[in-house]
Design a protein around this motif. Structure first.
Motif, PDB file in Angstrom:
ATOM      1  N   ILE A   1       0.897  -1.233   0.025  1.00 44.11           N
ATOM      2  CA  ILE A   1       0.063  -0.237  -0.029  1.00 44.11           C
ATOM      3  C   ILE A   1       0.870   1.122   0.014  1.00 44.11           C
ATOM      4  CG2 ILE A   1      -1.608   1.406   1.366  1.00 44.11           C
ATOM      5  CD1 ILE A   1      -2.837  -1.331   2.147  1.00 44.11           C
ATOM      6  N   VAL A   2       1.921   1.293   0.843  1.00 43.94           N
ATOM      7  CA  VAL A   2       2.687   2.381   0.815  1.00 43.94           C
ATOM      8  C   VAL A   2       3.619   2.684  -0.561  1.00 43.94           C
ATOM      9  CG1 VAL A   2       4.856   3.430   1.756  1.00 43.94           C
ATOM     10  CG2 VAL A   2       3.055   2.358   3.411  1.00 43.94           C
ATOM     11  N   ALA A   3       4.164   1.502  -1.105  1.00 42.85           N
ATOM     12  CA  ALA A   3       4.815   1.577  -2.237  1.00 42.85           C
ATOM     13  C   ALA A   3       3.719   2.081  -3.401  1.00 42.85           C
ATOM     14  CB  ALA A   3       5.354   0.228  -2.651  1.00 42.85           C
ATOM     15  N   PHE A   4       2.611   1.791  -3.661  1.00 40.75           N
ATOM     16  CA  PHE A   4       1.668   2.127  -4.473  1.00 40.75           C
ATOM     17  C   PHE A   4       1.130   3.669  -4.174  1.00 40.75           C
ATOM     18  CE2 PHE A   4      -2.836   3.105  -5.895  1.00 40.75           C
ATOM     19  CZ  PHE A   4      -2.676   2.566  -7.299  1.00 40.75           C
ATOM     20  N   ALA A   5       1.069   3.934  -3.175  1.00 42.60           N
ATOM     21  CA  ALA A   5       0.797   5.332  -2.547  1.00 42.60           C
ATOM     22  C   ALA A   5       2.127   6.225  -3.309  1.00 42.60           C
ATOM     23  CB  ALA A   5       0.672   5.641  -1.128  1.00 42.60           C
TER      24      ALA A   5
ATOM     25  N   PHE B   1       4.188   5.379  -5.494  1.00 40.95           N
ATOM     26  CA  PHE B   1       4.235   5.419  -6.961  1.00 40.95           C
ATOM     27  C   PHE B   1       3.418   6.605  -7.494  1.00 40.95           C
ATOM     28  CE2 PHE B   1       2.093   3.568 -10.574  1.00 40.95           C
ATOM     29  CZ  PHE B   1       2.811   3.911 -11.477  1.00 40.95           C
ATOM     30  N   MET B   2       2.193   6.612  -6.830  1.00 42.75           N
ATOM     31  CA  MET B   2       1.069   7.652  -7.434  1.00 42.75           C
ATOM     32  C   MET B   2       1.474   8.992  -7.188  1.00 42.75           C
ATOM     33  SD  MET B   2      -1.265   5.807  -8.902  1.00 42.75           S
ATOM     34  CE  MET B   2      -2.410   6.776  -9.447  1.00 42.75           C
ATOM     35  N   VAL B   3       2.494   9.415  -6.156  1.00 42.58           N
ATOM     36  CA  VAL B   3       2.744  10.552  -5.797  1.00 42.58           C
ATOM     37  C   VAL B   3       3.820  10.956  -6.928  1.00 42.58           C
ATOM     38  CG1 VAL B   3       3.991  11.943  -4.241  1.00 42.58           C
ATOM     39  CG2 VAL B   3       2.100  10.762  -3.607  1.00 42.58           C
ATOM     40  N   VAL B   4       4.813  10.174  -7.135  1.00 42.10           N
ATOM     41  CA  VAL B   4       5.848  10.309  -8.135  1.00 42.10           C
ATOM     42  C   VAL B   4       5.315  10.284  -9.404  1.00 42.10           C
ATOM     43  CG1 VAL B   4       8.055   9.260  -8.936  1.00 42.10           C
ATOM     44  CG2 VAL B   4       7.567   9.370  -6.547  1.00 42.10           C
ATOM     45  N   LYS B   5       4.471   9.700  -9.688  1.00 40.41           N
ATOM     46  CA  LYS B   5       3.846   9.628 -10.993  1.00 40.41           C
ATOM     47  C   LYS B   5       3.214  10.928 -11.227  1.00 40.41           C
ATOM     48  CE  LYS B   5       0.702   7.457 -13.956  1.00 40.41           C
ATOM     49  NZ  LYS B   5      -0.252   6.141 -14.325  1.00 40.41           N
ATOM     50  N   GLN B   6       2.611  11.704 -10.556  1.00 43.34           N
ATOM     51  CA  GLN B   6       1.847  12.913 -10.442  1.00 43.34           C
ATOM     52  C   GLN B   6       2.971  13.877 -10.499  1.00 43.34           C
ATOM     53  OE1 GLN B   6      -1.138  13.715 -11.314  1.00 43.34           O
ATOM     54  NE2 GLN B   6      -1.373  11.320 -11.326  1.00 43.34           N
ATOM     55  N   ILE B   7       4.017  13.843  -9.708  1.00 38.62           N
ATOM     56  CA  ILE B   7       5.187  14.779  -9.778  1.00 38.62           C
ATOM     57  C   ILE B   7       5.784  14.742 -11.083  1.00 38.62           C
ATOM     58  CG2 ILE B   7       7.330  15.374  -8.910  1.00 38.62           C
ATOM     59  CD1 ILE B   7       6.402  14.668  -6.335  1.00 38.62           C
ATOM     60  N   ASN B   8       6.140  13.582 -11.596  1.00 40.81           N
ATOM     61  CA  ASN B   8       6.927  13.621 -13.029  1.00 40.81           C
ATOM     62  C   ASN B   8       5.780  14.189 -14.052  1.00 40.81           C
ATOM     63  OD1 ASN B   8       9.043  12.368 -11.994  1.00 40.81           O
ATOM     64  ND2 ASN B   8       8.493  10.345 -12.366  1.00 40.81           N
ATOM     65  N   ARG B   9       4.640  13.831 -13.986  1.00 39.01           N
ATOM     66  CA  ARG B   9       3.539  14.359 -15.020  1.00 39.01           C
ATOM     67  C   ARG B   9       3.392  15.859 -14.982  1.00 39.01           C
ATOM     68  NH1 ARG B   9      -1.466  15.980 -15.432  1.00 39.01           N
ATOM     69  NH2 ARG B   9      -1.996  15.914 -13.178  1.00 39.01           N
ATOM     70  N   LEU B  10       3.726  16.607 -13.938  1.00 39.76           N
ATOM     71  CA  LEU B  10       3.569  17.771 -13.784  1.00 39.76           C
ATOM     72  C   LEU B  10       5.138  18.542 -14.175  1.00 39.76           C
ATOM     73  CD1 LEU B  10       1.939  18.419 -10.117  1.00 39.76           C
ATOM     74  CD2 LEU B  10       0.926  18.762 -12.640  1.00 39.76           C
ATOM     75  N   LYS B  11       6.174  17.767 -13.942  1.00 42.07           N
ATOM     76  CA  LYS B  11       7.410  18.108 -14.392  1.00 42.07           C
ATOM     77  C   LYS B  11       7.842  18.224 -15.945  1.00 42.07           C
ATOM     78  CE  LYS B  11      10.268  17.625 -10.289  1.00 42.07           C
ATOM     79  NZ  LYS B  11      11.671  16.786  -9.716  1.00 42.07           N
TER      80      LYS B  11
END
Length: 140
Positions: A93-97, A99-109
């Motif tokens: 669960i922590v790893a998935f959360a 992953f989702m945060v990093v994915k959003q940051i990368n999308r914004l970057k």
């Protein structure tokens, strides 16, 4: 030396790391509660009322123990694979959360295509000179 330590401690990276550790610890508690109090009880019911935290094998001790707490109280040595299963679920669960945060940051970057810049004044002037030379001598 004190001044160097102050400079080190006040760097942005150190402060960011401290904030990340504090938030991570709080997030870990939330995930632990989510797994132990929300996910595992229904999962245990689906499996016939089993409590994952009481899945264990007695390695050394006298007799059968109904729960892990009873085995520990009796001083038995146990292999607690149910606790391990719970911790693996928490990790996922922590790893998935994360992953989702990093994915959003990368999308914004991601770099957005920049609009073409207007040519510099020197380039425009050189283009005019080139065009004038191509046209030939002007008669005034």
């Amino acid at each position: 030396m004190l001044e160097e330590f102050k400079e080190f401690a006040m760097r942005g990276n150190v402060i960011d790391l401290a904030v990340g550790v504090i938030i991570g610890a709080a997030f870990g508690k939330i995930v632990t509660s989510l797994v132990e109090d929300v996910i595992m009880p229904p999962l245990g019911l689906l499996l016939g009322g089993l409590d994952f935290s009481d899945f264990f094998v007695t390695l050394r001790g006298d007799g059968e123990y109904p729960t892990l707490a009873a085995a520990r109280a009796a001083g038995a040595v146990t292999l607690n694979y149910g606790v391990f299963i719970t911790i693996v679920i928490q990790f996922l669960i922590v790893a998935f959360a994360i992953f989702m945060v990093v994915k959003q940051i990368n999308r914004l970057k991601r770099e957005q295509p920049k609009p073409p810049e207007a040519p510099r004044e020197e380039v425009v002037l050189l283009g005019e000179i080139r065009d004038a030379l191509k046209a030939g001598p002007s008669r005034s």
